[in-house]
Design a protein around this motif. Structure first.
Motif, PDB file in Angstrom:
ATOM      1  N   SER A 107       0.843  -1.191   0.000  1.00  7.85           N
ATOM      2  CA  SER A 107       0.000   0.000   0.000  1.00  7.85           C
ATOM      3  C   SER A 107       0.876   1.238   0.000  1.00  7.85           C
ATOM      4  N   GLY A 108       0.275   2.340  -0.395  1.00  8.94           N
ATOM      5  CA  GLY A 108       0.891   3.655  -0.266  1.00  8.94           C
ATOM      6  C   GLY A 108       2.308   3.757  -0.775  1.00  8.94           C
ATOM      7  N   VAL A 109       3.180   4.273   0.077  1.00 10.39           N
ATOM      8  CA  VAL A 109       4.525   4.618  -0.366  1.00 10.39           C
ATOM      9  C   VAL A 109       5.324   3.377  -0.769  1.00 10.39           C
ATOM     10  N   GLN A 110       5.127   2.272  -0.059  1.00  4.23           N
ATOM     11  CA  GLN A 110       5.839   1.046  -0.455  1.00  4.23           C
ATOM     12  C   GLN A 110       5.333   0.566  -1.810  1.00  4.23           C
ATOM     13  N   ASP A 111       4.030   0.648  -1.987  1.00  5.02           N
ATOM     14  CA  ASP A 111       3.468   0.237  -3.267  1.00  5.02           C
ATOM     15  C   ASP A 111       4.034   1.106  -4.389  1.00  5.02           C
ATOM     16  N   ALA A 112       4.126   2.406  -4.137  1.00  5.38           N
ATOM     17  CA  ALA A 112       4.634   3.321  -5.157  1.00  5.38           C
ATOM     18  C   ALA A 112       6.065   2.942  -5.528  1.00  5.38           C
ATOM     19  N   MET A 113       6.891   2.681  -4.517  1.00  9.78           N
ATOM     20  CA  MET A 113       8.287   2.362  -4.796  1.00  9.78           C
ATOM     21  C   MET A 113       8.396   1.040  -5.543  1.00  9.78           C
ATOM     22  N   ILE A 114       7.615   0.043  -5.132  1.00 13.15           N
ATOM     23  CA  ILE A 114       7.700  -1.256  -5.805  1.00 13.15           C
ATOM     24  C   ILE A 114       7.154  -1.144  -7.224  1.00 13.15           C
ATOM     25  N   GLN A 115       6.083  -0.386  -7.382  1.00 15.68           N
ATOM     26  CA  GLN A 115       5.529  -0.175  -8.717  1.00 15.68           C
ATOM     27  C   GLN A 115       6.566   0.438  -9.652  1.00 15.68           C
ATOM     28  N   TRP A 116       7.308   1.435  -9.174  1.00 14.55           N
ATOM     29  CA  TRP A 116       8.250   2.077 -10.093  1.00 14.55           C
ATOM     30  C   TRP A 116       9.585   1.370 -10.160  1.00 14.55           C
ATOM     31  N   TRP A 117       9.887   0.586  -9.148  1.00 14.40           N
ATOM     32  CA  TRP A 117      11.001  -0.358  -9.289  1.00 14.40           C
ATOM     33  C   TRP A 117      10.665  -1.302 -10.436  1.00 14.40           C
ATOM     34  N   TYR A 118       9.433  -1.784 -10.441  1.00 14.27           N
ATOM     35  CA  TYR A 118       8.974  -2.607 -11.556  1.00 14.27           C
ATOM     36  C   TYR A 118       8.930  -1.789 -12.843  1.00 14.27           C
ATOM     37  N   GLY A 119       8.240  -0.643 -12.759  1.00 22.49           N
ATOM     38  CA  GLY A 119       7.956   0.134 -13.963  1.00 22.49           C
ATOM     39  C   GLY A 119       9.222   0.511 -14.704  1.00 22.49           C
ATOM     40  N   HIS A 120      10.194   1.050 -13.994  1.00 23.64           N
ATOM     41  CA  HIS A 120      11.369   1.454 -14.744  1.00 23.64           C
ATOM     42  C   HIS A 120      12.210   0.277 -15.188  1.00 23.64           C
ATOM     43  N   ASN A 121      12.118  -0.821 -14.467  1.00 24.78           N
ATOM     44  CA  ASN A 121      12.901  -1.959 -14.921  1.00 24.78           C
ATOM     45  C   ASN A 121      12.190  -2.765 -15.979  1.00 24.78           C
ATOM     46  N   ALA A 122      10.883  -2.531 -16.121  1.00 25.06           N
ATOM     47  CA  ALA A 122      10.214  -3.051 -17.313  1.00 25.06           C
ATOM     48  C   ALA A 122      10.815  -2.327 -18.508  1.00 25.06           C
ATOM     49  N   VAL A 123      11.033  -1.012 -18.355  1.00 28.12           N
ATOM     50  CA  VAL A 123      11.735  -0.255 -19.383  1.00 28.12           C
ATOM     51  C   VAL A 123      13.127  -0.843 -19.611  1.00 28.12           C
ATOM     52  N   ALA A 124      13.804  -1.125 -18.501  1.00 26.02           N
ATOM     53  CA  ALA A 124      15.197  -1.549 -18.602  1.00 26.02           C
ATOM     54  C   ALA A 124      15.336  -2.938 -19.176  1.00 26.02           C
ATOM     55  N   PHE A 125      14.599  -3.885 -18.646  1.00 28.30           N
ATOM     56  CA  PHE A 125      14.871  -5.267 -19.025  1.00 28.30           C
ATOM     57  C   PHE A 125      13.935  -5.759 -20.110  1.00 28.30           C
TER      58      PHE A 125
END
Ligand code: HEM
Ligand code: HEM
Lengths: 247, 552
Positions: free
Chosen positions: B258-276
């Motif tokens: 939820s919240g801030v952890q969700d945001a960080m995990i989402q963009w850890w995913y999101g930008h690494n979807a870009v990356a990998f």
């Protein structure tokens, strides 16, 4: 170094393991502490949960992809604070599974939308944005008014969220469907329990202008009217800081 | 395709298809909501269609062992065609979405056609439908050639490519209906996510098994990138999608974060979807097809080592640059900026390695639109990564975030880099796998190239302009010290740019249609098989070498 690599690239499994190690470090260092460091999320006693009706509205907001055009995260920049209100705190989305911070502002930020407009404005706006804002490029959502809200499974929704750490009591879970109806139909018996369980500050009224039935519009408007109102922490924080020095 | 399967492979296919039909049937019958049942029905149809297909050829004679002397390219062919269909479909939706932002009533009063539902159809369709199929198809091609080994069996590649497309269909049909987790680039619901994990594990094992069979001592660079793509995407996908369904027979689930952890995990995913996904995989493509087409070795082997590990290590840190000035703790944002800037080094090393490989082959670039596609892709890769590192700097991001500048950056990367490198790879590979000397129409390749370049430029310039104007309007104060522009002012100012963008996108879409037509025609040419695949033959003992392609 290149000699070592020359050997590594002869071993498929070794290579895979090396990839996993290289690609894990950053994530672990950045994410694990967010769950453990105190203060990552502020401790605020008055933070309240979504009522079943608001939660249903939130799910419709997700379903329709409103988050693709609207953020719910006011950054700590002075122009944003001036335009939208006090910058967002982590605690405000503490119970948001998932968070809806958004990444694109085709429309304005909605983090402090609650009470900005009347229910009637929202209903007209959602039905056809161009009725109230002629230049708007927001889609129409006419079907929200036409579709009755599905409430039977609301207990299941609350129960799952309770398992994930949102403080819903067993009583809230058991009464979720009738609380959802009651919040949008103040004349019915079901309305009584809503304030009792969710507090006197809860908005209990007909949101979509039609008291005879509960529609998806009721749920969405109930949700929009609570945005930024789950806690006063952000306003308290702003008052404590020197005005204007928000960054 | 069934005729080339052995008896036991046909049995295996039958078992999988029957199981899939049963799962679909159970989902249809017991679905707690219409959404879940609809998806069950789609799964059942997919299963039964496969049963029918395999059943028809089930009793046909087994293929001769002569097939083992060739690389197995049938799934590659299927992947190329699927990728092009997805490209046309999803870019059509993209352009529709673009027009909607200029003329919002260009839709029916239907829920499925509203912006919020179409946008993920576009993003998923292009990234996973077009990009994913292109990656899987080329990876099958490349791993066989660079290992000089045939795929270990003929069933699992089909499972991967068809199962993957089932995932794409489930996701996209779900968004039309409103089934979504709302996590960008991971909107698909829990059951589709589980299915993707199954497909992905088979894909990973297939890759490893092929590597184990290789007749080359070293694993070639392209495979490092494809491997990183497969392994890290699995990690990202599983962690980001952990969720608890409301009912085991219902579509809706809640993410466990939820919240801030969700945001960080989402963009850890999101930008690494870009990356990998959008970077590593396509770099793998580039490292094989660009030198092959230019007929020159990669400029520097050492540079490729540095850039590979640089990219694999650094990208994972940068997700937090999507969350500057938000409620995410400051220290994480700082790490994100730092690594975003470091990342420029390996990124430019890759782009430079590609361009320097072309040194000495510039005449070919001039004459050959296929190679030019790859050259332009490398240039756009360099440009996008430079822009990305720049946008990651906090003060710059304070302007660019939430605006069309991000959209400009995204499409410089996806149109200029991802699409162009895929088109280049396809135009190189298609004649090789369909045993033709060249594409049906090299002139149409040229047409496609110019449509793509023009479309990309118009799109990206329009969005740079609108993004920067938007960002500036939001933060401009007048003399009295209040904000000069209302939000509506900034929205109105975007209108001409949105029209320009939609026009540029239309050109790009037109290019994709031309590409699909050209590939289709090439596939249908019925001239005697040409010996054109420049890859080295399989070292299979005891089989007549005449049927095998000529060596390099
Ligand atoms: C015909 C060409 C295309 C057109 C007209 C187009 C149009 C659009 C539009 C209108 C949006 C929404 C932007 C917004 O919300 O303001 C968008 C988003 C997006 N598109 Fe495309 N697109 C095209 C091709 C592609 C391709 C080929 C890819 C990827 C391979 C791609 C990936 C994306 C992504 C990732 C987003 C989300 C961006 C974000 O969230 O910031 N697009 N596109
Ligand atoms: C060194 C490499 C790169 C860096 C440092 C970088 C950095 C960034 C930054 C700072 C943003 C804006 C985040 C925000 O304000 O919300 C962004 C967004 C994005 N970038 Fe990149 N970028 C890089 C390469 C690429 C490439 C090569 C592609 C595509 C092929 C790409 C695709 C995207 C997408 C899809 C988004 C939009 C995410 C969203 O908001 O939905 N990036 N990138």
């Amino acid at each position: 170094m290149f000699g070592f690599h020359y050997k590594l690239e002869r071993k498929a499994i070794g290579f895979v393991i090396a990839i996993i190690i290289a690609a894990s470090i950053g994530g672990i260092v950045e994410i694990a502490p967010l769950f453990t460091i105190e203060g990552t999320v502020e401790d605020v006693p008055d933070m309240r949960v979504y009522t079943p009706l608001e939660l249903a509205g939130r799910n419709i907001y997700v379903r329709e992809g409103c988050y693709a055009c609207h953020s719910q995260m006011i950054r700590s920049l002075s122009d944003e604070v001036e335009r939208y209100g006090p910058y967002s705190l982590a605690v405000e989305s503490k119970y948001d599974h998932p968070m809806l911070w958004g990444s694109k502002r085709t429309g304005p930020d909605l983090a402090r939308l609650g009470d900005k407009y009347s229910d009637e404005w929202h209903v007209r706006h959602l039905n056809n944005p161009r009725d109230v804002v002629p230049e708007s490029v927001m889609p129409r959502y006419g079907w929200l008014l036409r579709t009755p809200l599905k409430v039977e499974d609301m207990s299941g929704h609350l129960a799952v969220l309770a398992k994930l750490g949102v403080p819903y009591s067993q009583e809230m879970i058991d009464n979720a469907p009738s609380d959802a109806i009651g919040q949008a139909q103040p004349d019915r018996d079901e309305a009584g329990g809503v304030a009792e369980r969710y507090g006197d500050a809860t908005n209990i009224r007909v949101f979509d202008g039609n008291p005879s039935r509960v529609t998806e519009m009721d749920a969405v408007v109930a949700y929009l009217q609570i945005l930024g109102k789950l806690t006063d922490a952000a306003h308290r924080q702003q008052d404590a800081e020197i005005p204007g020095d928000a960054s | 395709m069934v005729l080339n399967l052995t008896r036991s492979e046909r049995q295996g296919a039958m078992i999988v298809a029957v199981l899939l039909s049963l799962v679909g049937l159970v989902m249809t019958l017991f679905g707690a909501d219409g959404y879940f049942s609809t998806h069950g029905f789609i799964i059942m149809l997919a299963g039964m269609g496969t049963v029918f297909l395999v059943g028809r050829g089930y009793d046909a004679p087994e293929p001769s062992d002569e097939r083992l002397a060739h690389y197995y390219d049938d799934p590659v062919k299927a992947g190329v065609i699927l990728a092009m269909f997805w490209a046309v479909f999803a870019m059509f939706v993209g352009d529709w979405v673009a027009w909607l932002l200029a003329y919002p009533d260009m839709t029916f009063d239907a829920a499925w056609a509203s912006f919020g539902r179409l946008r993920p159809v576009h993003t998923t369709g292009v990234i996973f439908g077009f990009g994913g199929n292109a990656l899987i198809a080329t990876s099958f091609y490349v791993m066989q050639r660079t290992c000089r080994a045939r795929l270990p069996d003929q069933l699992s590649p089909w499972f991967v490519i068809l199962g993957y497309n089932l995932f794409c269909i489930l996701s996209v049909s779900g968004y039309f209906m409103g089934i979504t987790q709302s996590k960008e680039y991971a909107e698909a619901e829990w059951y589709a996510d589980i299915w993707l994990v199954v497909v992905w594990v088979v894909y990973f094992l297939l890759y490893l098994r092929t590597l184990q069979r290789r007749n080359e001592p070293h694993i070639y660079v392209a495979n490092w990138y494809y491997l990183a793509f497969i392994v890290v995407v699995a990690m990202l996908h599983i962690v980001n999608n952990l969720a608890l369904p409301v009912s085991w027979f219902g579509a809706k689930s809640y993410t466990i974060y939820s919240g801030v952890q969700d945001a960080m995990i989402q963009w850890w995913y999101g930008h690494n979807a870009v990356a990998f996904f959008l970077t590593s995989g396509f770099l793998g493509m580039m490292y094989y097809f660009l030198p092959k087409r230019a007929n020159r070795p990669i400029f520097s082997y050492r540079l490729s080592i540095i850039s590979f590990w640089g990219i694999t290590f650094s990208y994972i840190w940068v997700g937090s640059h999507h969350l500057h000035y938000t409620a995410l703790p400051h220290w994480v944002q700082t790490l994100g900026v730092t690594f975003s800037i470091i990342l420029l080094v390996p990124s430019w090393a890759s782009a430079g390695n590609a361009l320097l490989t072309l040194n000495g082959a510039w005449d070919k670039v001039r004459d050959d639109a296929t190679l030019r596609f790859m050259m332009v892709a490398a240039v756009f890769y360099g440009l996008t990564t430079f822009e990305g590192s720049f946008m990651a700097i906090r003060p710059v991001n304070s302007l660019s975030h939430y605006t069309d500048w991000t959209v400009a950056h995204v499409h410089a990367g996806t149109l200029g880099w991802v699409s162009m490198i895929s088109y280049g790879a396809f135009y190189a590979m298609v004649p090789w796998i369909w045993k033709q000397k060249k594409m049906f129409s090299p002139r149409l390749v040229e047409v496609h190239f110019w449509l793509s370049v023009a479309g990309t430029f118009i799109y990206v310039f329009a969005m740079w302009n609108s993004g920067i104007i938007q960002g500036l309007m939001w933060r401009t104060y007048n003399d009295v010290g209040t904000l000069s522009y209302s939000f509506i002012d900034s929205m109105v100012a975007m209108h001409p740019y949105y029209i320009a963008r939609a026009f540029g996108g239309f050109l790009f879409l037109l290019g994709a249609c031309v590409g699909l037509y050209n590939i289709w025609k090439t596939m249908k040419v019925r001239t005697p098989a040409m010996v054109s695949d420049p890859s080295r033959p399989l070292p299979v003992a005891g089989v007549a070498a005449g049927s095998v392609e000529a060596g390099e």
